[in-house]
Each structure stands twice: as structure tokens, then as C-alpha cells.
Design a protein around this motif. Sequence first.
Motif, PDB file in Angstrom:
ATOM      1  N   SER A  35       0.736  -1.108   0.124  1.00  0.00           N
ATOM      2  CA  SER A  35       0.185   0.028   0.049  1.00  0.00           C
ATOM      3  C   SER A  35       0.646   1.290  -0.071  1.00  0.00           C
ATOM      4  CB  SER A  35      -0.860  -0.206   1.148  1.00  0.00           C
ATOM      5  OG  SER A  35      -1.893   1.244   1.448  1.00  0.00           O
ATOM      6  N   LEU A  36       2.064   1.277   0.742  1.00  0.00           N
ATOM      7  CA  LEU A  36       2.782   2.531   0.847  1.00  0.00           C
ATOM      8  C   LEU A  36       3.633   2.554  -0.540  1.00  0.00           C
ATOM      9  CD1 LEU A  36       4.574   2.177   4.496  1.00  0.00           C
ATOM     10  CD2 LEU A  36       2.690   3.749   3.674  1.00  0.00           C
ATOM     11  N   ASN A  37       3.844   1.591  -1.323  1.00  0.00           N
ATOM     12  CA  ASN A  37       4.707   1.834  -2.558  1.00  0.00           C
ATOM     13  C   ASN A  37       3.707   2.129  -3.419  1.00  0.00           C
ATOM     14  OD1 ASN A  37       7.389   0.837  -1.826  1.00  0.00           O
ATOM     15  ND2 ASN A  37       6.671  -1.166  -1.288  1.00  0.00           N
ATOM     16  N   GLN A  38       2.445   1.726  -3.410  1.00  0.00           N
ATOM     17  CA  GLN A  38       1.339   2.058  -4.514  1.00  0.00           C
ATOM     18  C   GLN A  38       1.039   3.588  -4.289  1.00  0.00           C
ATOM     19  OE1 GLN A  38      -1.785  -0.629  -3.834  1.00  0.00           O
ATOM     20  NE2 GLN A  38      -1.030  -2.101  -5.378  1.00  0.00           N
ATOM     21  N   GLN A  39       0.987   3.971  -2.998  1.00  0.00           N
ATOM     22  CA  GLN A  39       0.761   5.597  -2.675  1.00  0.00           C
ATOM     23  C   GLN A  39       2.102   6.306  -3.123  1.00  0.00           C
ATOM     24  OE1 GLN A  39      -0.182   6.091   1.308  1.00  0.00           O
ATOM     25  NE2 GLN A  39      -2.007   4.543   1.302  1.00  0.00           N
ATOM     26  N   LEU A  40       3.265   5.818  -2.955  1.00  0.00           N
ATOM     27  CA  LEU A  40       4.404   6.732  -3.318  1.00  0.00           C
ATOM     28  C   LEU A  40       4.448   6.766  -4.679  1.00  0.00           C
ATOM     29  CD1 LEU A  40       6.896   8.325  -2.591  1.00  0.00           C
ATOM     30  CD2 LEU A  40       8.176   5.832  -2.387  1.00  0.00           C
ATOM     31  N   ASN A  41       4.130   5.865  -5.593  1.00  0.00           N
ATOM     32  CA  ASN A  41       4.279   5.651  -6.952  1.00  0.00           C
ATOM     33  C   ASN A  41       3.229   6.500  -7.453  1.00  0.00           C
ATOM     34  OD1 ASN A  41       6.230   3.772  -6.919  1.00  0.00           O
ATOM     35  ND2 ASN A  41       4.846   1.989  -7.176  1.00  0.00           N
TER      36      ASN A  41
END
Length: 413
Positions: A35-41
Motif C-alpha cells: 500500500s505504501l509503495n502504491q501511494q508513493l508511486n
Amino acid sequence: MFQKTRSQLILAYVAVLTVILSVFTIAVRFTFTRSLNQQLNLRLSNLAKAAAFNMDNEDGELETDEDEILVGQAQAIEWFDLEGERVGQQGEYELDFPLDIEQLSESQNHPDSIRSVAIPVYSLEDETELIGYVRVSQSLTELDNTLRRLDYGLGSGIAISLLLSGVGSIWLTRRAMQPIEESFARLKQFTADASHELRSPLMAIRTNADVALKYPEGMRDTDAEKLTAISSASDQMTRLTENLLLLARSDRVSKLQTKVINLRLILSDLIQLHKSQIEEKKLTYRQQLEADLFVLGDEILLKQLFNNLLQNAIHYTATDGVITLEAQKNNQNSITVKVRDTGIGIAPEHLDQIFERFWRVDKSRSYQTGKSGLGLAIVREIIQLHRGNIFVESQLGIGSCFIVHLPVKVSQY
């Protein structure tokens, strides 16, 4: 007696909970990290699209408006021409790696924990005209710190959960084992009482049968055979009740009647006791006994212990076999006694069962051989009372070796 079972149950509870918590932790971390990686991307992609509108081709020269976009402290925006040369930059975060025009991607990690998103930029007047590229980058330090705090939190939670579950499992195990222990205590009491009460009638049966056989005048041959069978059966039942009574008493022993004993004398007396059996089966007896084998223990129980092992060796060793008795003092704290035979041996899959009560390899022959399956169970109980250990080495058709380790001094319960 039930301490080992309680320990196994506690370990099983904790192990199952550990597996459950581990699976749960892995699932939570995977979901949270994704979830954090998707938000950052997504943030980087949106920022890159916004930066693309601030780049245009004016009279053949690329111009960028670097003042209209707010850039975070750990972020950087870079504009590049068609050759990959940087023509503009915004943000205090300095980047020193070039733009790879051949491998533009939505998300790419770089050394020093940096993630970037690079997209092509088209002219505002002609959307088909490629005029350059924009790349947005952000440090992954904050993301790594967040994941590290998550790991610490999950790890601490698991440790606290396992600690509390360990305490809880001890309480639950005690509650669960209490009725079992009470039932077993009643069973032991019943066994002891029944064995005690059976001794007198069995003795009467055996005595009367022996008296009748002693004066066979006027007795038919068939009657003599029946009386012999009665005497033999009563003798077997007497031994069984004596063994059951011994086991029941040993289960309730809280303190041993200890005194200083020389094991060499006990072993020598037992060999003399079984000398006729050894000679009758034409067995070869060998011994290696050290002179001073003093131990603090219960003399009656220790005699029973080694008597059972010797009887076992004689019984399962065929004619012309060899029985070896070895005893030595290892150090100031323990003594080792080995009872070795060249008998039938024990299968590897049975080695863990031979000390169980009433267990026999061939149960169908128990009446014929007079073996009740309690001899080795008594051996284990006596050794446990003396805080010792017993090990078995055996091969089918070659023989067995029972190795007994006894401490010189017995700690009281």
C-alpha cells in the motif's frame, strides 16, 4: 510424571501461536508495504504529470517554469531534452545519476534508496511532438523508517503475545491436566489396593496347588496337569500384582529411602542369584566391574532395577549366547552400568516403546513366556526416581545394550 506432558503441551501451544502470529505478521507487512509503495508511486506519477505541463518548446528552445510546483524536502524534479541532457531542476535534493531514455518506467529504484518516475513530455501545441522528458524522484528514507517502525511494532507485539500466551498456556495446561492427574491418581490407588488385596488369595491358590502336587497319591495325571497349570498361572499373576504394586508405590514416592550403597556388591549378588539360569541356558557371562562403585540411593529399588535388566537379558538371549555386565565410575558425580546381551535385539521403530507399561513386541506370547510388559517400565520409574537416565542400543539379530547413568548423589524432590 505429567511434567513432560505439560511441557510438551505448553511448547505445542506456543509453537502454534508462533506460526499463526508469524503468518499474520507477514501478511500485514506485505499488505502495508504494498500500500505504501502504491501511494508513493501514485504521488510521484501525479507530480511528474504536473511538471510536464511546465515544460514547453519556445522557438526551438526548451523552457521550464520551476516556480509553480511545490516540491517536498526529499523530492526533486528534473527536465531533460531529447538527448537526455538536464535543462532544468527544482528541489534541494541533488541527484547525480543520468536519465536512461531507453528504459523509461513508471517506477524505478536507484542507489542510495531513491525512487523515480520518468515520463515523456509532448508539446502543448502539438500533442504528438515529443519535446523532452521529466523525472520526479524521492528519497525512500521516510518509507524505510516507516517500515522499520512497523517491524519494531510487529516484533514487539509478537514477543509480548508469546510471553502472555506462554503464561496463559501454563495456566490452561494445569487446568486441563488437573482432572487427568486426579483420574490417574485414583487409578494408581485402585491398582495399588487391588494388587495388595490380590496377593493373599493368589498366595492361597498357589500354596494349595503346590501342596496337592507334593502329595500326588491317588491323583489322576490330568488332575496333576491342571494343578500345574493353576500353580503356574497363580505364580504369573503374583508377579504381575507385585510389579503393579511396585509401580503404584514408585509413582507416589516423594522421598527415597537413601543410603550409601556399593553397586558392585548388588550386581555380584544378582549374578549369583541368576547363576543357575545362566548355566541352564548355557550362556557365557562376562563382567567388568570396578571396585568402588558407591552411590546414594534406595537399595531395594536399585536391586529391582538391575534384576529386571538381567532377567530381560537372560530371557531374550538364546542358548550359547553372551551376557556382559559392565560398571564404571565416570567421574565424581555419576556411575555407568551397561547390561549387554547377544539376544534377538529390538527393531529401531520399537526403541521408543519398550519402556511403556504392558508393551511387548509379541503380545500373543505374553502368557506363554510369563512376561507382563512391566519390567522395563519399572526400570524407567526407578531410574527417574534416582534422577538418572537410561539409553538403549540395539540391532535385530545382534543384541541389545542397556546403558544406565546414575548420579552418585540423588537430589530429593
